[in-house]
Scaffold this motif. Structure first.
Motif, PDB file in Angstrom:
ATOM      1  N   PRO A  23     -56.013   5.515 121.418  1.00  0.00           N
ATOM      2  CA  PRO A  23     -55.797   4.289 122.200  1.00  0.00           C
ATOM      3  C   PRO A  23     -54.719   3.366 121.640  1.00  0.00           C
ATOM      4  CG  PRO A  23     -58.142   4.766 122.058  1.00  0.00           C
ATOM      5  CD  PRO A  23     -57.458   5.760 121.169  1.00  0.00           C
ATOM      6  N   ALA A  24     -54.640   3.241 120.310  1.00  0.00           N
ATOM      7  CA  ALA A  24     -53.642   2.342 119.723  1.00  0.00           C
ATOM      8  C   ALA A  24     -52.227   2.853 119.983  1.00  0.00           C
ATOM      9  CB  ALA A  24     -53.886   2.199 118.221  1.00  0.00           C
ATOM     10  N   VAL A  25     -52.014   4.150 119.782  1.00  0.00           N
ATOM     11  CA  VAL A  25     -50.704   4.742 120.027  1.00  0.00           C
ATOM     12  C   VAL A  25     -50.376   4.715 121.516  1.00  0.00           C
ATOM     13  CG1 VAL A  25     -49.379   6.883 119.922  1.00  0.00           C
ATOM     14  CG2 VAL A  25     -50.764   6.176 117.960  1.00  0.00           C
ATOM     15  N   SER A  26     -51.378   5.001 122.354  1.00  0.00           N
ATOM     16  CA  SER A  26     -51.169   4.976 123.806  1.00  0.00           C
ATOM     17  C   SER A  26     -50.732   3.599 124.278  1.00  0.00           C
ATOM     18  CB  SER A  26     -52.452   5.390 124.532  1.00  0.00           C
ATOM     19  OG  SER A  26     -52.787   6.724 124.250  1.00  0.00           O
ATOM     20  N   ALA A  27     -51.345   2.559 123.706  1.00  0.00           N
ATOM     21  CA  ALA A  27     -50.989   1.196 124.098  1.00  0.00           C
ATOM     22  C   ALA A  27     -49.537   0.884 123.741  1.00  0.00           C
ATOM     23  CB  ALA A  27     -51.927   0.205 123.418  1.00  0.00           C
ATOM     24  N   LEU A  28     -49.089   1.377 122.584  1.00  0.00           N
ATOM     25  CA  LEU A  28     -47.710   1.140 122.175  1.00  0.00           C
ATOM     26  C   LEU A  28     -46.729   1.883 123.085  1.00  0.00           C
ATOM     27  CD1 LEU A  28     -48.146   1.403 118.308  1.00  0.00           C
ATOM     28  CD2 LEU A  28     -47.494  -0.651 119.577  1.00  0.00           C
ATOM     29  N   LEU A  29     -46.981   3.170 123.308  1.00  0.00           N
ATOM     30  CA  LEU A  29     -46.089   3.960 124.151  1.00  0.00           C
ATOM     31  C   LEU A  29     -46.137   3.505 125.602  1.00  0.00           C
ATOM     32  CD1 LEU A  29     -46.704   7.516 122.652  1.00  0.00           C
ATOM     33  CD2 LEU A  29     -44.649   6.111 122.416  1.00  0.00           C
ATOM     34  N   THR A  53     -46.970   1.873 113.066  1.00  0.00           N
ATOM     35  CA  THR A  53     -45.769   1.159 112.626  1.00  0.00           C
ATOM     36  C   THR A  53     -44.507   1.859 113.121  1.00  0.00           C
ATOM     37  OG1 THR A  53     -46.888   0.356 110.640  1.00  0.00           O
ATOM     38  CG2 THR A  53     -44.484   0.347 110.627  1.00  0.00           C
ATOM     39  N   GLU A  54     -44.457   3.174 112.951  1.00  0.00           N
ATOM     40  CA  GLU A  54     -43.266   3.920 113.333  1.00  0.00           C
ATOM     41  C   GLU A  54     -43.067   3.928 114.848  1.00  0.00           C
ATOM     42  OE1 GLU A  54     -42.793   7.725 111.238  1.00  0.00           O
ATOM     43  OE2 GLU A  54     -44.284   7.007 109.790  1.00  0.00           O
ATOM     44  N   ILE A  55     -44.156   4.051 115.597  1.00  0.00           N
ATOM     45  CA  ILE A  55     -44.036   4.088 117.056  1.00  0.00           C
ATOM     46  C   ILE A  55     -43.708   2.704 117.606  1.00  0.00           C
ATOM     47  CG2 ILE A  55     -45.321   4.493 119.203  1.00  0.00           C
ATOM     48  CD1 ILE A  55     -46.725   6.797 117.766  1.00  0.00           C
ATOM     49  N   ALA A  56     -44.241   1.665 117.001  1.00  0.00           N
ATOM     50  CA  ALA A  56     -43.896   0.308 117.440  1.00  0.00           C
ATOM     51  C   ALA A  56     -42.402   0.057 117.284  1.00  0.00           C
ATOM     52  CB  ALA A  56     -44.694  -0.715 116.638  1.00  0.00           C
ATOM     53  N   ARG A  57     -41.829   0.505 116.172  1.00  0.00           N
ATOM     54  CA  ARG A  57     -40.383   0.343 115.946  1.00  0.00           C
ATOM     55  C   ARG A  57     -39.593   1.163 116.956  1.00  0.00           C
ATOM     56  NH1 ARG A  57     -37.993   2.486 110.402  1.00  0.00           N
ATOM     57  NH2 ARG A  57     -38.831   4.364 111.374  1.00  0.00           N
ATOM     58  N   ARG A  83     -28.123   4.288 132.703  1.00  0.00           N
ATOM     59  CA  ARG A  83     -28.370   4.474 131.274  1.00  0.00           C
ATOM     60  C   ARG A  83     -29.726   5.159 131.078  1.00  0.00           C
ATOM     61  NH1 ARG A  83     -25.854   0.567 127.816  1.00  0.00           N
ATOM     62  NH2 ARG A  83     -27.860  -0.096 126.959  1.00  0.00           N
ATOM     63  N   ILE A  84     -29.713   6.274 130.349  1.00  0.00           N
ATOM     64  CA  ILE A  84     -30.921   7.053 130.099  1.00  0.00           C
ATOM     65  C   ILE A  84     -31.245   6.993 128.610  1.00  0.00           C
ATOM     66  CG2 ILE A  84     -32.011   9.328 130.237  1.00  0.00           C
ATOM     67  CD1 ILE A  84     -29.964  10.051 132.403  1.00  0.00           C
ATOM     68  N   ALA A  85     -32.452   6.546 128.283  1.00  0.00           N
ATOM     69  CA  ALA A  85     -32.937   6.612 126.904  1.00  0.00           C
ATOM     70  C   ALA A  85     -33.747   7.899 126.768  1.00  0.00           C
ATOM     71  CB  ALA A  85     -33.798   5.409 126.565  1.00  0.00           C
ATOM     72  N   PHE A  86     -33.307   8.765 125.880  1.00  0.00           N
ATOM     73  CA  PHE A  86     -33.924  10.082 125.722  1.00  0.00           C
ATOM     74  C   PHE A  86     -34.380  10.265 124.277  1.00  0.00           C
ATOM     75  CE2 PHE A  86     -32.860  14.781 124.957  1.00  0.00           C
ATOM     76  CZ  PHE A  86     -34.135  15.201 125.320  1.00  0.00           C
ATOM     77  N   PHE A  87     -35.650  10.639 124.097  1.00  0.00           N
ATOM     78  CA  PHE A  87     -36.152  10.979 122.770  1.00  0.00           C
ATOM     79  C   PHE A  87     -37.101  12.163 122.898  1.00  0.00           C
ATOM     80  CE2 PHE A  87     -39.265   8.217 124.575  1.00  0.00           C
ATOM     81  CZ  PHE A  87     -40.456   8.320 123.882  1.00  0.00           C
ATOM     82  N   SER A  88     -37.439  12.772 121.787  1.00  0.00           N
ATOM     83  CA  SER A  88     -38.198  14.013 121.839  1.00  0.00           C
ATOM     84  C   SER A  88     -38.950  14.238 120.534  1.00  0.00           C
ATOM     85  CB  SER A  88     -37.243  15.190 122.120  1.00  0.00           C
ATOM     86  OG  SER A  88     -37.948  16.397 122.340  1.00  0.00           O
ATOM     87  N   ASP A  89     -39.886  15.195 120.563  1.00  0.00           N
ATOM     88  CA  ASP A  89     -40.550  15.698 119.352  1.00  0.00           C
ATOM     89  C   ASP A  89     -41.109  14.585 118.465  1.00  0.00           C
ATOM     90  OD1 ASP A  89     -39.817  18.836 119.226  1.00  0.00           O
ATOM     91  OD2 ASP A  89     -38.147  17.704 120.092  1.00  0.00           O
ATOM     92  N   LEU A  90     -42.008  13.823 119.038  1.00  0.00           N
ATOM     93  CA  LEU A  90     -42.618  12.731 118.280  1.00  0.00           C
ATOM     94  C   LEU A  90     -43.600  13.270 117.241  1.00  0.00           C
ATOM     95  CD1 LEU A  90     -42.668   9.693 117.993  1.00  0.00           C
ATOM     96  CD2 LEU A  90     -44.373   9.573 119.817  1.00  0.00           C
ATOM     97  N   HIS A  91     -44.354  14.312 117.593  1.00  0.00           N
ATOM     98  CA  HIS A  91     -45.314  14.930 116.653  1.00  0.00           C
ATOM     99  C   HIS A  91     -46.184  13.858 115.991  1.00  0.00           C
ATOM    100  CE1 HIS A  91     -43.645  19.028 116.838  1.00  0.00           C
ATOM    101  NE2 HIS A  91     -42.458  18.460 116.885  1.00  0.00           N
ATOM    102  N   ILE A  92     -46.936  13.160 116.819  1.00  0.00           N
ATOM    103  CA  ILE A  92     -47.689  11.992 116.336  1.00  0.00           C
ATOM    104  C   ILE A  92     -48.526  12.308 115.107  1.00  0.00           C
ATOM    105  CG2 ILE A  92     -49.503  10.345 116.954  1.00  0.00           C
ATOM    106  CD1 ILE A  92     -48.489  10.569 119.863  1.00  0.00           C
ATOM    107  N   GLY A  93     -49.146  13.482 115.082  1.00  0.00           N
ATOM    108  CA  GLY A  93     -50.064  13.820 114.001  1.00  0.00           C
ATOM    109  C   GLY A  93     -49.445  13.929 112.629  1.00  0.00           C
TER     110      GLY A  93
END
Length: 393
Positions: free
Chosen positions: A193-199, A160-164, A143-153
């Motif tokens: 750092p906050a986003v990095s910790a979540l990812l 909140t969105e990345i945690a979900r 099983r492969i979980a694939f996502f793309s184009d997060l565009h954090i900025g």
């Protein structure tokens, strides 16, 4: 893009000037209402020049600047476009056309508000099964979980969105997690750092891997003296590695499971292709370094950012399964049952969303997570793809 801003601005002002002179100036509205209406029309006509000024004249594309640009574009679509629809309704002699114009205009406003407030945040999981007789037995059921184009900025509430997003991916219990590029929108500091910790919470038995997208390369940084592209990219890669992700940079590795293995290739976006990123076809590309010494009899999984590379990958004899992102379905897609749906992306791309097959090889294009240009998605909701590999005919 400059011509588009100038054309839309000139067209809007010309139409408004004509309608004002011919109809609104003498309409029985009262001086207060007429003055207010004129003010609103003038202010909305300035939105497109303002969008152009933000994009072209401000010294650098900071996160605040890019978000402001997107909001101005959304406001333009929610004010000027509906007004033009109302004008069109009044061209008809009958009252029914005027009512229809008002109805479509109000529906347009509601559509964009829904896209910005609801659909953009409606994370969905698309489940896909890919079957191949070339797949080794030990990888049957992977099983492969694939996502793309997060565009954090451009995320309105990044943490909140990345945690979900992370919680949803973890709940799928994938064997392998892949990211298809454009982690950031402009610069590496968006991956704070906050986003990095979540990812960094993403984990899978076969690992977490990513490739570089066009936005990751730093080509949209204006103040390159303060932050040059090479530094931006190297720091972005280092931050991903610190999260436990491995960035595949034009290379092939081997994933092992049981007594079997498959080749896994990652292709970075070449900054030289910037002007071709939305082209139907790409110029000749040398993928020799990516697939050097990779046996063609091995099942090959290729991860890249732009789907236009698919024909080059298959022509080289690889890519039993190619995964890509980049298109976002142009953030507008009308889904019709189980079909691919309808999107303006069809006009620019041969392959633009979902699953494609050619000569026994598959391509899957993920619709991405972030929203670029306007902070809205109209039907093309953010997507996580859960791919199950099966051995068989």
């Amino acid at each position: 893009m400059t011509w588009m801003f100038l054309f839309l601005s000139a067209l809007t002002i010309a139409v408004d000037a004509f309608v004002w002179k011919k109809y609104l100036r003498t309409a029985p509205l009262g001086i207060t209402l007429r003055s207010l209406l004129m003010l609103l029309i003038v202010l909305s006509d300035l939105l497109m020049p303002l969008s152009f000024a933000i994009l072209r004249l401000i010294p650098d594309n900071t996160t605040a600047v890019v978000r402001s640009w997107g909001l101005v574009n959304l406001l333009f679509l929610c004010t000027v476009l509906p007004r033009m629809i109302v004008y069109a309704g009044y061209l008809g002699r009958r009252r029914i056309w005027r009512r229809l114009g008002w109805g479509i205009a109000l529906g347009t406003i509601a559509l964009f508000l829904w896209g910005a407030l609801v659909c953009r945040n409606r994370l969905r999981v698309e489940e896909v099964t890919i079957t191949s007789d070339r797949l080794p037995a030990a990888f049957d059921g992977v099983r492969i979980a694939f996502f793309s184009d997060l565009h954090i900025g451009v995320l309105e509430r990044p943490e909140t969105e990345i945690a979900r997003l992370v919680d949803t991916i973890r709940s799928l219990r994938p064997d392998l997690i892949l990211f298809g590029g454009d982690l950031i929108n402009i610069r590496y500091t968006e991956l704070d750092p906050a986003v990095s910790a979540l990812l960094g919470r993403l984990d899978a038995p076969l690992g977490v891997y990513s490739v570089i997208g066009n936005h990751d390369t730093g080509v949209y940084i204006k103040d390159s003296l303060a932050l040059d592209r090479e530094t931006n990219l190297s720091r972005l890669i280092r931050r991903q590695e610190e999260m436990g992700w491995r960035v595949l940079n034009d290379e092939t590795i081997y994933l092992k499971r049981g007594g079997d293995s498959i080749s896994f290739s990652g292709i970075s976006f070449d900054a030289a292709l910037r002007n071709y990123r939305h082209a139907t076809d790409l110029p000749d590309i040398d993928l020799g370094s990516v697939y050097e010494s990779v046996p063609r009899e091995s099942y090959n999984l290729t991860l890249c950012h732009i789907p236009q590379l698919w024909s080059h990958i298959t022509a080289a004899g690889y890519g039993d399964l190619t995964l890509a992102g980049h298109v976002h379905s142009m953030q507008m897609k009308l889904r019709l049952g189980h079909t691919r749906g309808v999107s303006p992306a069809r006009l620019l791309y041969k392959q633009w969303s979902g699953l494609y097959y050619r000569d026994g090889r598959a391509l899957y294009i993920n619709d991405g997570i972030g929203a670029v240009g306007i902070p809205a998605r109209l039907g093309a909701a953010p997507e996580i793809t859960l791919i199950t590999l099966r051995r068989g005919e």
